[in-house]
Design a protein around this motif. Structure first.
Motif, PDB file in Angstrom:
ATOM      1  N   HIS A   1       1.270  -1.301  -0.043  1.00 14.88           N
ATOM      2  CA  HIS A   1       0.219   0.183   0.378  1.00 14.88           C
ATOM      3  C   HIS A   1       0.624   1.415   0.133  1.00 14.88           C
ATOM      4  CE1 HIS A   1      -3.361  -2.609   1.378  1.00 14.88           C
ATOM      5  NE2 HIS A   1      -3.416  -2.467   0.780  1.00 14.88           N
ATOM      6  N   GLY A   2       2.390   1.010  -0.023  1.00 11.54           N
ATOM      7  CA  GLY A   2       2.993   2.171   0.040  1.00 11.54           C
ATOM      8  C   GLY A   2       3.841   2.779   1.008  1.00 11.54           C
ATOM      9  N   THR A   3       3.506   2.444   2.037  1.00 14.87           N
ATOM     10  CA  THR A   3       4.235   2.091   3.744  1.00 14.87           C
ATOM     11  C   THR A   3       5.753   1.931   3.343  1.00 14.87           C
ATOM     12  OG1 THR A   3       2.179   2.179   5.052  1.00 14.87           O
ATOM     13  CG2 THR A   3       4.287   2.165   5.650  1.00 14.87           C
ATOM     14  N   LEU A   4       6.437   3.271   3.613  1.00 16.20           N
ATOM     15  CA  LEU A   4       8.143   2.883   3.780  1.00 16.20           C
ATOM     16  C   LEU A   4       8.813   2.318   4.797  1.00 16.20           C
ATOM     17  CD1 LEU A   4      10.554   5.238   2.534  1.00 16.20           C
ATOM     18  CD2 LEU A   4      10.884   4.671   4.663  1.00 16.20           C
ATOM     19  N   ILE A   5       9.268   1.524   5.227  1.00 15.29           N
ATOM     20  CA  ILE A   5       9.739   0.510   6.869  1.00 15.29           C
ATOM     21  C   ILE A   5      10.672   0.567   6.375  1.00 15.29           C
ATOM     22  CG2 ILE A   5       9.297  -1.747   7.663  1.00 15.29           C
ATOM     23  CD1 ILE A   5       7.345  -2.420   6.371  1.00 15.29           C
ATOM     24  N   VAL A   6      11.736   1.495   7.458  1.00 13.95           N
ATOM     25  CA  VAL A   6      13.101   0.975   8.154  1.00 13.95           C
ATOM     26  C   VAL A   6      12.732  -0.085   9.266  1.00 13.95           C
ATOM     27  CG1 VAL A   6      15.259   2.303   8.881  1.00 13.95           C
ATOM     28  CG2 VAL A   6      13.334   3.038   7.724  1.00 13.95           C
ATOM     29  N   LEU A   7      13.630  -1.286   8.844  1.00 14.08           N
ATOM     30  CA  LEU A   7      13.491  -2.516   9.921  1.00 14.08           C
ATOM     31  C   LEU A   7      14.844  -2.516  10.541  1.00 14.08           C
ATOM     32  CD1 LEU A   7      12.595  -5.250  11.074  1.00 14.08           C
ATOM     33  CD2 LEU A   7      13.276  -6.074   8.728  1.00 14.08           C
ATOM     34  N   ALA A   8      14.907  -2.054  11.451  1.00  8.98           N
ATOM     35  CA  ALA A   8      15.972  -3.019  12.658  1.00  8.98           C
ATOM     36  C   ALA A   8      15.948  -4.076  12.919  1.00  8.98           C
ATOM     37  CB  ALA A   8      16.517  -2.140  13.392  1.00  8.98           C
ATOM     38  N   SER A   9      16.095  -5.177  12.750  1.00 10.20           N
ATOM     39  CA  SER A   9      16.360  -6.536  13.599  1.00 10.20           C
ATOM     40  C   SER A   9      17.586  -7.567  12.411  1.00 10.20           C
ATOM     41  CB  SER A   9      15.130  -7.418  12.011  1.00 10.20           C
ATOM     42  OG  SER A   9      15.213  -8.883  12.529  1.00 10.20           O
ATOM     43  N   HIS A  10      17.324  -8.575  14.115  1.00 14.71           N
ATOM     44  CA  HIS A  10      19.105  -9.620  14.231  1.00 14.71           C
ATOM     45  C   HIS A  10      18.516 -10.705  13.832  1.00 14.71           C
ATOM     46  CE1 HIS A  10      20.615  -7.096  17.728  1.00 14.71           C
ATOM     47  NE2 HIS A  10      21.845  -7.883  17.075  1.00 14.71           N
ATOM     48  N   ASP A  11      16.912 -10.624  12.693  1.00 13.63           N
ATOM     49  CA  ASP A  11      16.996 -11.959  12.542  1.00 13.63           C
ATOM     50  C   ASP A  11      17.334 -11.855  10.837  1.00 13.63           C
ATOM     51  OD1 ASP A  11      14.284 -13.974  10.643  1.00 13.63           O
ATOM     52  OD2 ASP A  11      14.734 -14.284  13.054  1.00 13.63           O
ATOM     53  N   GLU A  12      17.539 -12.648  10.471  1.00 13.39           N
ATOM     54  CA  GLU A  12      17.828 -12.964   9.561  1.00 13.39           C
ATOM     55  C   GLU A  12      16.585 -13.460   7.867  1.00 13.39           C
ATOM     56  OE1 GLU A  12      20.767 -15.383   5.869  1.00 13.39           O
ATOM     57  OE2 GLU A  12      21.360 -15.501   7.969  1.00 13.39           O
ATOM     58  N   GLU A  13      15.659 -14.157   8.653  1.00 13.20           N
ATOM     59  CA  GLU A  13      14.436 -14.730   7.895  1.00 13.20           C
ATOM     60  C   GLU A  13      13.982 -12.988   8.184  1.00 13.20           C
ATOM     61  OE1 GLU A  13      11.657 -17.773   7.383  1.00 13.20           O
ATOM     62  OE2 GLU A  13      12.464 -17.911   9.785  1.00 13.20           O
ATOM     63  N   ASP A  14      13.391 -12.095   8.592  1.00 19.65           N
ATOM     64  CA  ASP A  14      12.978 -11.104   8.876  1.00 19.65           C
ATOM     65  C   ASP A  14      13.165 -10.006   7.382  1.00 19.65           C
ATOM     66  OD1 ASP A  14      11.166 -11.997  10.521  1.00 19.65           O
ATOM     67  OD2 ASP A  14      12.008 -10.972  12.615  1.00 19.65           O
ATOM     68  N   ARG A  15      14.890 -10.637   7.476  1.00 20.64           N
ATOM     69  CA  ARG A  15      15.714  -9.119   6.436  1.00 20.64           C
ATOM     70  C   ARG A  15      14.742 -10.111   5.299  1.00 20.64           C
ATOM     71  NH1 ARG A  15      19.856  -9.787  10.907  1.00 20.64           N
ATOM     72  NH2 ARG A  15      20.798 -10.853   8.594  1.00 20.64           N
ATOM     73  N   ARG A  16      15.135 -11.535   5.420  1.00 20.59           N
ATOM     74  CA  ARG A  16      15.225 -11.784   3.691  1.00 20.59           C
ATOM     75  C   ARG A  16      13.108 -11.711   3.123  1.00 20.59           C
ATOM     76  NH1 ARG A  16      12.397 -16.698   2.381  1.00 20.59           N
ATOM     77  NH2 ARG A  16      12.593 -17.399   4.576  1.00 20.59           N
ATOM     78  N   ILE A  17      12.694 -11.559   3.722  1.00 17.80           N
ATOM     79  CA  ILE A  17      11.180 -12.132   3.537  1.00 17.80           C
ATOM     80  C   ILE A  17      10.746 -10.508   4.078  1.00 17.80           C
ATOM     81  CG2 ILE A  17       8.795 -12.037   4.557  1.00 17.80           C
ATOM     82  CD1 ILE A  17      10.046 -14.766   5.719  1.00 17.80           C
ATOM     83  N   LEU A  18      10.742  -9.670   4.128  1.00 19.07           N
ATOM     84  CA  LEU A  18      10.346  -8.102   3.430  1.00 19.07           C
ATOM     85  C   LEU A  18      11.322  -6.611   3.306  1.00 19.07           C
ATOM     86  CD1 LEU A  18       9.584  -8.106   8.207  1.00 19.07           C
ATOM     87  CD2 LEU A  18       7.958  -8.450   6.063  1.00 19.07           C
ATOM     88  N   ALA A  19      12.458  -6.606   3.814  1.00 20.30           N
ATOM     89  CA  ALA A  19      14.082  -5.895   2.869  1.00 20.30           C
ATOM     90  C   ALA A  19      14.202  -6.160   1.427  1.00 20.30           C
ATOM     91  CB  ALA A  19      14.898  -6.111   3.415  1.00 20.30           C
TER      92      ALA A  19
END
Length: 204
Positions: free
Chosen positions: A180-198
């Motif tokens: 829907h156009g939201t820009l996300i800045v994500l700080a995460s140690h989780d590699e899977e979170d980064r792979r799926i979301l970033a």
């Protein structure tokens, strides 16, 4: 577009300052990756307006927001502390994110109810934060941020403490926000979170 330009910050006892530079487009997620103490939470606080940099700028749609107070920025944040009001119900905590005076429409209340269902907390509207587990509190804080419908979502370790089912629910919601156009800045140690979301990674 969010443009972080030569944003320099150092705490009083810090010998080498941080210098942050990156650009993100609406509808994208940038993952901030680094070891503990590398500056991830500091960067989030700078973007949110809770810390003031020594130099540099933060631009949203080519306009500086560095001098803006936190509530004047097109951003909402979820930090690890949850920041829920302990004496207020789940419904009221979320409602305050939508309108600080709690002037909620029927549509707002329905959105809260639907949102709680989506994050696995259907029927929790009247509960107090003290009656919730850490993972449940985190889901309430995330839902409050999502329902604020700001252009930029700042997430500092947002899925910490969630079980695999809850992580899947939240990841799906965040993917929908991106769509829907939201820009996300994500700080995460989780590699899977980064792979799926970033869409990109900024390493510290």
């Amino acid at each position: 577009m969010l443009d972080v330009k030569n944003l320099v910050f150092a705490y009083p006892n810090q010998s080498v300052p941080w210098n942050f530079n990156f650009t993100v487009e609406p509808g994208q997620c940038i993952a901030i990756h680094g070891a503990s103490g590398s500056g991830k939470s500091t960067l989030m606080n700078l973007l949110a307006g809770f810390l003031d940099p020594q130099s540099g700028d933060i631009l949203w749609q080519n306009k500086s927001v560095r001098s803006h107070a936190p509530w004047q920025r097109p951003m909402t944040s979820v930090f690890q502390e949850h920041n829920l009001f302990e004496h207020l119900s789940v419904e009221t905590n979320i409602g305050l994110g939508i309108h600080p005076g709690l002037k909620l429409t029927q549509e707002n209340r329905q959105a809260i109810e639907r949102g709680l269902q989506r994050v696995g907390l259907g029927g929790f509207e009247k509960r107090l934060p003290g009656d919730l587990s850490g993972g449940q509190r985190q889901r309430v804080a995330l839902l409050r941020a999502l329902l604020r419908k700001q252009s930029v979502l700042l997430l500092d370790e947002p899925l910490t403490g969630l079980d695999s089912e809850a992580r899947g629910l939240i990841r799906q919601l965040l993917l929908e926000q991106k769509a829907h156009g939201t820009l996300i800045v994500l700080a995460s140690h989780d590699e899977e979170d980064r792979r799926i979301l970033a869409d990109s990674v900024f390493s510290l």
